[in-house]
Design a protein around this motif. Structure first.
Motif, PDB file in Angstrom:
ATOM      1  N   PHE A   1      31.366   2.211 -68.021  1.00 12.82           N
ATOM      2  CA  PHE A   1      30.301   2.062 -69.007  1.00 12.82           C
ATOM      3  C   PHE A   1      30.684   1.118 -70.144  1.00 12.82           C
ATOM      4  CE2 PHE A   1      27.964   3.564 -72.778  1.00 12.82           C
ATOM      5  CZ  PHE A   1      26.669   3.418 -72.318  1.00 12.82           C
ATOM      6  N   ASN A   2      31.802   1.392 -70.812  1.00 11.55           N
ATOM      7  CA  ASN A   2      32.215   0.569 -71.946  1.00 11.55           C
ATOM      8  C   ASN A   2      32.512  -0.865 -71.536  1.00 11.55           C
ATOM      9  OD1 ASN A   2      32.132   1.906 -74.459  1.00 11.55           O
ATOM     10  ND2 ASN A   2      33.853   3.199 -73.870  1.00 11.55           N
ATOM     11  N   ASP A   3      33.229  -1.022 -70.411  1.00  9.38           N
ATOM     12  CA  ASP A   3      33.598  -2.362 -69.952  1.00  9.38           C
ATOM     13  C   ASP A   3      32.359  -3.201 -69.651  1.00  9.38           C
ATOM     14  OD1 ASP A   3      36.265  -1.741 -70.177  1.00  9.38           O
ATOM     15  OD2 ASP A   3      36.489  -1.179 -68.071  1.00  9.38           O
ATOM     16  N   VAL A   4      31.368  -2.572 -68.993  1.00 12.65           N
ATOM     17  CA  VAL A   4      30.138  -3.287 -68.646  1.00 12.65           C
ATOM     18  C   VAL A   4      29.412  -3.743 -69.900  1.00 12.65           C
ATOM     19  CG1 VAL A   4      27.819  -3.033 -67.667  1.00 12.65           C
ATOM     20  CG2 VAL A   4      29.808  -2.210 -66.395  1.00 12.65           C
ATOM     21  N   LEU A   5      29.231  -2.839 -70.857  1.00 16.61           N
ATOM     22  CA  LEU A   5      28.504  -3.198 -72.073  1.00 16.61           C
ATOM     23  C   LEU A   5      29.254  -4.238 -72.896  1.00 16.61           C
ATOM     24  CD1 LEU A   5      26.845   0.116 -73.292  1.00 16.61           C
ATOM     25  CD2 LEU A   5      25.858  -1.763 -71.999  1.00 16.61           C
ATOM     26  N   ASN A   6      30.582  -4.154 -72.916  1.00 16.37           N
ATOM     27  CA  ASN A   6      31.359  -5.169 -73.630  1.00 16.37           C
ATOM     28  C   ASN A   6      31.192  -6.537 -72.973  1.00 16.37           C
ATOM     29  OD1 ASN A   6      32.345  -3.411 -75.574  1.00 16.37           O
ATOM     30  ND2 ASN A   6      34.163  -2.894 -74.388  1.00 16.37           N
ATOM     31  N   ALA A   7      31.214  -6.562 -71.641  1.00  8.23           N
ATOM     32  CA  ALA A   7      31.041  -7.826 -70.914  1.00  8.23           C
ATOM     33  C   ALA A   7      29.646  -8.392 -71.141  1.00  8.23           C
ATOM     34  CB  ALA A   7      31.293  -7.620 -69.424  1.00  8.23           C
ATOM     35  N   VAL A   8      28.649  -7.513 -71.114  1.00  6.83           N
ATOM     36  CA  VAL A   8      27.263  -7.940 -71.358  1.00  6.83           C
ATOM     37  C   VAL A   8      27.122  -8.490 -72.769  1.00  6.83           C
ATOM     38  CG1 VAL A   8      24.896  -7.097 -71.688  1.00  6.83           C
ATOM     39  CG2 VAL A   8      26.195  -6.417 -69.656  1.00  6.83           C
ATOM     40  N   GLY A   9      27.643  -7.752 -73.744  1.00  9.33           N
ATOM     41  CA  GLY A   9      27.513  -8.154 -75.139  1.00  9.33           C
ATOM     42  C   GLY A   9      28.161  -9.483 -75.442  1.00  9.33           C
ATOM     43  N   ASP A  10      29.250  -9.788 -74.755  1.00 12.06           N
ATOM     44  CA  ASP A  10      29.999 -11.021 -75.026  1.00 12.06           C
ATOM     45  C   ASP A  10      29.431 -12.240 -74.316  1.00 12.06           C
ATOM     46  OD1 ASP A  10      31.749  -9.644 -76.626  1.00 12.06           O
ATOM     47  OD2 ASP A  10      33.258  -9.367 -75.052  1.00 12.06           O
ATOM     48  N   ASN A  11      28.667 -12.027 -73.238  1.00  6.04           N
ATOM     49  CA  ASN A  11      28.344 -13.161 -72.364  1.00  6.04           C
ATOM     50  C   ASN A  11      26.873 -13.343 -72.004  1.00  6.04           C
ATOM     51  OD1 ASN A  11      31.170 -14.040 -71.744  1.00  6.04           O
ATOM     52  ND2 ASN A  11      31.306 -11.939 -70.970  1.00  6.04           N
ATOM     53  N   ILE A  12      26.000 -12.476 -72.467  1.00  8.03           N
ATOM     54  CA  ILE A  12      24.598 -12.547 -72.050  1.00  8.03           C
ATOM     55  C   ILE A  12      23.676 -12.612 -73.257  1.00  8.03           C
ATOM     56  CG2 ILE A  12      22.737 -11.227 -70.938  1.00  8.03           C
ATOM     57  CD1 ILE A  12      24.707 -10.321 -68.849  1.00  8.03           C
ATOM     58  N   GLU A  13      22.596 -13.389 -73.113  1.00  8.55           N
ATOM     59  CA  GLU A  13      21.495 -13.396 -74.071  1.00  8.55           C
ATOM     60  C   GLU A  13      20.191 -13.243 -73.296  1.00  8.55           C
ATOM     61  OE1 GLU A  13      21.534 -16.898 -76.498  1.00  8.55           O
ATOM     62  OE2 GLU A  13      23.491 -16.441 -77.390  1.00  8.55           O
ATOM     63  N   THR A  14      19.208 -12.553 -73.887  1.00  9.94           N
ATOM     64  CA  THR A  14      17.937 -12.318 -73.210  1.00  9.94           C
ATOM     65  C   THR A  14      16.867 -11.958 -74.229  1.00  9.94           C
ATOM     66  OG1 THR A  14      16.827 -11.012 -71.475  1.00  9.94           O
ATOM     67  CG2 THR A  14      18.454  -9.866 -72.836  1.00  9.94           C
ATOM     68  N   ASP A  15      15.605 -12.111 -73.819  1.00  6.65           N
ATOM     69  CA  ASP A  15      14.524 -11.618 -74.671  1.00  6.65           C
ATOM     70  C   ASP A  15      13.995 -10.277 -74.172  1.00  6.65           C
ATOM     71  OD1 ASP A  15      13.406 -12.781 -72.436  1.00  6.65           O
ATOM     72  OD2 ASP A  15      11.964 -14.024 -73.511  1.00  6.65           O
TER      73      ASP A  15
END
Length: 313
Positions: A239-253
């Motif tokens: 859970f934490n690893d996924v959200l950290n990876a998402v937060g660092d590398n993804i943008e979306t509307d």
């Protein structure tokens, strides 16, 4: 008298056992509530970080009720410090919750097209470099004869490996022998990829007889494999690893509420993905630059395919 004392003892013991069980259940409930609260807080904080509405774009969001189709432009971008980069990957996706079908159309990055808002004709991957997500969306929409995009997702390809590692790696089937990039070689068969391997796997072009088309297939393949992992019950351990990876590398509307609705109302479509390809011819043009040229008839065909799944003309 002894029997009476025995009965009282049994009742007292039973009552104590019930209290212990109740206390254990209460602790479990509190722990679960705490985890859920943390999960909600963490997820909400991540979406606050990645939610980036497109400046200058009219509101194109739809009611994600399961019966309303929607479209997404996925951009894989090579960003470096001080350089916006170009969109190495451009995928037009449509999702229909009634027919339970997702379409994924990879547009070759060397496709020659009008760059909307820049008054030029160039490779389609230049649109993002010139004008960010807005120009990339407008250009892709124009190329597809006015297919609209309700949402976008942009991922930094350098950080792509973080997401693969965050889900614990992925397994895919490679249909070719001898795919190579740098010191990495991928042979035919089922292969397990960590983040570094996955990034190399989706970037191979020169050693693939299908060139850019082979690369597009692998991109779609890896995206689907990540999605499968994200939907699995084992996600809680990452859970934490996924959200950290998402937060660092993804943008979306997309908002957190949007994604919650999609998971609830469009789940049936996730297992039914149709991969589409753009047919054209490649070669150097009069300016000496190599382009992938797509005919008007092919653009019309692609429009009709996507429009059908979106329920529009």
């Amino acid at each position: 008298m002894n029997n009476l004392r025995t009965d009282k003892y049994k009742k007292k013991k039973k009552h104590r056992v019930l209290k212990i069980i109740s206390a254990i259940l209460l602790v479990i409930i509190l722990v679960c509530a705490g985890l859920l609260g943390y999960a909600y807080w963490k997820t909400s904080a991540t979406f606050d970080q990645i939610h980036k509405p497109v400046e200058g774009k009219q509101n194109t969001s739809v009611t994600l009720n399961g019966s309303t189709p929607f479209s997404v432009l996925l951009l894989g971008v090579d960003e470096r410090e001080g350089d916006r980069g170009r969109s190495d990957t451009m995928i037009a996706a449509t999702v229909n919750g009634t027919t339970n079908k997702i379409q994924m159309l990879s547009i070759p990055r060397d496709t020659q097209t009008e760059i909307v808002g820049h008054n030029s004709v160039d490779k389609i991957n230049a649109a993002y470099a010139y004008g960010g997500v807005k120009m990339a969306e407008d250009t892709a929409s124009n190329f597809l004869n006015d297919i609209p995009f309700n949402y976008y997702i942009k991922i930094n390809m350098e950080g792509f490996k973080d997401l693969v590692d965050a889900v614990g790696g992925i397994t895919v089937y490679n249909d070719k022998d001898g795919l190579e990039l740098g010191d990495k070689t991928f042979n035919k068969g089922e292969i397990t990829l960590d983040g570094d391997d996955a990034l190399a796997y989706v970037r191979i072009r020169k050693t693939d007889v299908e060139g850019d088309f082979g690369r597009q297939k692998r991109q779609q393949q890896v995206i689907s494999a990540i999605a499968d992992k994200l939907m699995s019950t084992g996600l809680i351990w990452h859970f934490n690893d996924v959200l950290n990876a998402v937060g660092d590398n993804i943008e979306t509307d997309f908002t957190m509420n949007d994604v919650t609705k999609i998971a609830k109302n469009y789940a049936g479509a996730l297992g039914n993905v149709e991969n589409l390809q753009v047919s054209g011819t490649g070669g150097k043009q009069s300016d000496g630059i190599w382009y992938y040229v797509v005919s008007d008839d092919e653009r019309a065909r692609l429009h009709d395919e996507l429009a059908k799944n979106l329920g529009i003309n």
